[in-house]
Design a protein around this motif. Structure first.
Motif, PDB file in Angstrom:
ATOM      1  N   LYS A  39      53.528  41.322  26.753  1.00  0.00           N
ATOM      2  CA  LYS A  39      53.898  39.920  26.960  1.00  0.00           C
ATOM      3  C   LYS A  39      53.109  39.049  25.991  1.00  0.00           C
ATOM      4  CE  LYS A  39      55.532  42.008  30.534  1.00  0.00           C
ATOM      5  NZ  LYS A  39      56.800  42.150  31.175  1.00  0.00           N
TER       6      LYS A  39
ATOM      7  N   TYR B 157      58.007  33.116  34.649  1.00  0.00           N
ATOM      8  CA  TYR B 157      58.884  33.227  35.803  1.00  0.00           C
ATOM      9  C   TYR B 157      58.892  31.945  36.622  1.00  0.00           C
ATOM     10  CZ  TYR B 157      58.281  38.123  34.671  1.00  0.00           C
ATOM     11  OH  TYR B 157      58.239  39.310  34.002  1.00  0.00           O
TER      12      TYR B 157
ATOM     13  N   TYR C  82      54.841  43.515  41.771  1.00  0.00           N
ATOM     14  CA  TYR C  82      55.443  44.387  40.761  1.00  0.00           C
ATOM     15  C   TYR C  82      55.682  45.753  41.429  1.00  0.00           C
ATOM     16  CZ  TYR C  82      55.698  46.757  36.176  1.00  0.00           C
ATOM     17  OH  TYR C  82      56.078  47.481  35.076  1.00  0.00           O
TER      18      TYR C  82
ATOM     19  N   ASN D 101      47.177  41.005  40.927  1.00  0.00           N
ATOM     20  CA  ASN D 101      47.908  40.654  39.714  1.00  0.00           C
ATOM     21  C   ASN D 101      48.020  39.130  39.602  1.00  0.00           C
ATOM     22  OD1 ASN D 101      51.472  40.559  39.090  1.00  0.00           O
ATOM     23  ND2 ASN D 101      49.873  40.481  37.571  1.00  0.00           N
TER      24      ASN D 101
ATOM     25  N   GLY E 130      51.653  51.360  27.311  1.00  0.00           N
ATOM     26  CA  GLY E 130      52.085  50.216  28.119  1.00  0.00           C
ATOM     27  C   GLY E 130      51.289  50.203  29.409  1.00  0.00           C
ATOM     28  N   SER E 131      51.065  49.017  29.960  1.00  0.00           N
ATOM     29  CA  SER E 131      50.244  48.965  31.173  1.00  0.00           C
ATOM     30  C   SER E 131      50.966  49.632  32.350  1.00  0.00           C
ATOM     31  CB  SER E 131      49.860  47.527  31.519  1.00  0.00           C
ATOM     32  OG  SER E 131      50.992  46.753  31.787  1.00  0.00           O
TER      33      SER E 131
ATOM     34  N   SER F  17      48.070  44.158  28.683  1.00  0.00           N
ATOM     35  CA  SER F  17      49.210  44.692  27.958  1.00  0.00           C
ATOM     36  C   SER F  17      49.434  43.859  26.718  1.00  0.00           C
ATOM     37  CB  SER F  17      50.419  44.605  28.872  1.00  0.00           C
ATOM     38  OG  SER F  17      51.566  44.918  28.151  1.00  0.00           O
TER      39      SER F  17
HETATM   40  N1  PLP Z   1      52.530  44.442  35.181  1.00  0.00           N
HETATM   41  C1  PLP Z   1      53.358  43.446  35.490  1.00  0.00           C
HETATM   42  C2  PLP Z   1      52.973  42.502  36.565  1.00  0.00           C
HETATM   43  C3  PLP Z   1      54.580  43.317  34.831  1.00  0.00           C
HETATM   44  O1  PLP Z   1      55.407  42.321  35.159  1.00  0.00           O
HETATM   45  C4  PLP Z   1      54.932  44.253  33.825  1.00  0.00           C
HETATM   46  C5  PLP Z   1      56.219  44.183  33.125  1.00  0.00           C
HETATM   47  O2  PLP Z   1      57.128  43.490  33.476  1.00  0.00           O
HETATM   48  C6  PLP Z   1      54.029  45.266  33.531  1.00  0.00           C
HETATM   49  C7  PLP Z   1      52.838  45.337  34.231  1.00  0.00           C
HETATM   50  C8  PLP Z   1      54.326  46.338  32.529  1.00  0.00           C
HETATM   51  O3  PLP Z   1      54.148  45.934  31.230  1.00  0.00           O
HETATM   52  P1  PLP Z   1      54.010  46.982  30.061  1.00  0.00           P
HETATM   53  O4  PLP Z   1      54.167  48.352  30.586  1.00  0.00           O
HETATM   54  O5  PLP Z   1      55.083  46.629  29.095  1.00  0.00           O
HETATM   55  O6  PLP Z   1      52.636  46.773  29.506  1.00  0.00           O
END
Ligand code: PLP
Length: 387
Positions: free
Chosen positions: A237, A322, A125, A171, A99-100, A234
């Protein structure tokens, strides 16, 4: 008994929200959660099939390679080429992540010396800030203001701060503001990072959740970007795979190598069957994604129209799932969200959880099934319509 650094980061925002929601549910209230961004729509079928097939192959049952299976890394490179015309070397410029969030959280550990800083978007975030603190670094909030389209004013960051900073987190499309950035903005950020010796960490988790024909760029499309930074993407989403835990960091090779080296000491990679599913996601039909984005678009329009009728002035975002809304009447977001929760049983997120600049905002997420979203909007209209 906990370590000081843990006390400094505070509770994870959504842990608090979960507790509040549970307390209401314990009182028998039918709570509808528009708080968290977690797709309610299922992962496309062909991806599930790929997982099931791979899981039956005993070769997937052993430890995976640290940086990601070759097939997966090649699929990431091919996807970047086809989607962004960005060429990546799958060996040195692609790293698989659990996951990121995992990669973003570990990046400061890989790059910061104690006392060095990161520039973190405010609101943003929460992981960028918390991860910096956990690595004994100093997170410096950079305000994202409505009047600048929620883009940071990099020129306003004091030189003394920049001299100590190592990482600039960006981001776009943005969580929580839903703002987008042009390639021109990324180009300026690259020049800025070069001038100050910063590593850019661009979080592109929402690049595929966009509407009305808009196609968000990759930061790596900017000239020279791969010399200054990395991008996080990621599958969560993009392919409705939040529970599967698979993401990727791509770009600047020495940063990828440092993060990879740290990770060899912390984790042992991603289940190979999940990587096979990730490969299927990246190389397979993209139509299921378009259908899912279309569902979010319809929800976005319903939410925006309903809230606008109440006089709440929601923007109509071009990307992300969002809605970032100024609390009506100049109220604090936390008071407004509390009021909405008490009077309607609908959870929305107070913007303060994303930073001081979020104080007067709330965030609504579009990842709730249609009938529940409609019910939430009906309740909100009934309660707030007469005010
Ligand atoms: N980055 C942002 C801006 C996010 O909103 C999220 C999850 O809500 C993530 C990263 C993490 O995503 P994941 O770990 O599922 O790849």
């Amino acid at each position: 008994m906990e370590a000081d650094r843990l006390a400094r980061i505070g509770a994870y925002l959504f842990a608090d929200l979960d507790r509040k929601q549970e307390a209401l549910q314990a009182r028998g209230i039918d709570v509808i959660n528009l708080g968290i961004g977690d797709p309610d729509l299922p992962t496309p079928e062909h991806i599930i099939e790929a997982l099931a097939r791979a899981a039956r192959d005993p070769r997937t049952h052993r430890y995976p390679s640290y940086g990601g299976e070759r097939d997966f890394r090649e699929a990431v490179a091919a996807w970047y080429q086809q989607r962004f015309t960005v060429r990546l070397d799958p060996q040195t410029e692609v790293l698989a992540l659990i996951g990121s969030k995992e990669g973003l959280a570990h990046l400061p550990w890989a790059l910061l010396n104690p006392g060095e800083g990161t520039l973190v978007p405010d609101p943003g975030y929460p992981v960028y800030r918390a991860a910096t603190i956990l690595a004994d670094g100093e997170p410096v909030p950079v305000p994202l203001l409505a009047q600048r389209g929620f883009l940071p004013d990099l020129g306003a960051v004091p030189p003394e701060t920049l001299q100590r900073a190592r990482i600039l987190f960006l981001n776009y499309p943005n969580n929580p503001t839903a703002a987008t950035a042009s390639l021109g903005f990324f180009q300026e950020a690259v020049e800025f990072a070069r001038r100050w010796g910063l590593v850019i960490a661009h979080d592109n988790s929402y690049s595929e959740i966009a509407y009305d024909g808009y196609r968000p760029p990759s930061f790596l499309q900017a000239d020279g970007a791969r010399d200054v930074g990395v991008e996080f993407h990621s599958l969560s989403k993009t392919f409705c795979m939040t529970g599967w835990r698979i993401g990727v960091a791509v770009g600047r090779a020495d940063v990828i190598a440092a993060l990879g080296r740290l990770k060899t000491n912390l984790d042992s990679g991603i289940f190979r069957a999940v990587q096979a599913a990730g490969t299927a996601a990246l190389t397979g039909p993209q139509e299921p994604l378009r259908e899912r984005v279309e569902i979010y678009r319809r929800r976005r329009d319903r939410v925006v129209e309903t809230l606008a009728r109440l006089g709440w002035r929601p923007p109509r975002p071009q990307a992300t799932f969002y809605i970032w809304l100024e609390a009506p009447g100049g109220r604090r977001g936390v008071d407004f969200a509390g009021d909405v929760l008490e009077r309607t049983g609908v959870v929305i997120t107070p913007g303060r959880g994303y930073g001081a600049q979020g104080e007067r905002y709330v965030r609504l997420s579009l990842t709730t099934p249609d009938d529940r979203l409609d019910e939430a909007l009906d309740r909100i209209s009934r309660v707030f319509g007469g005010e």
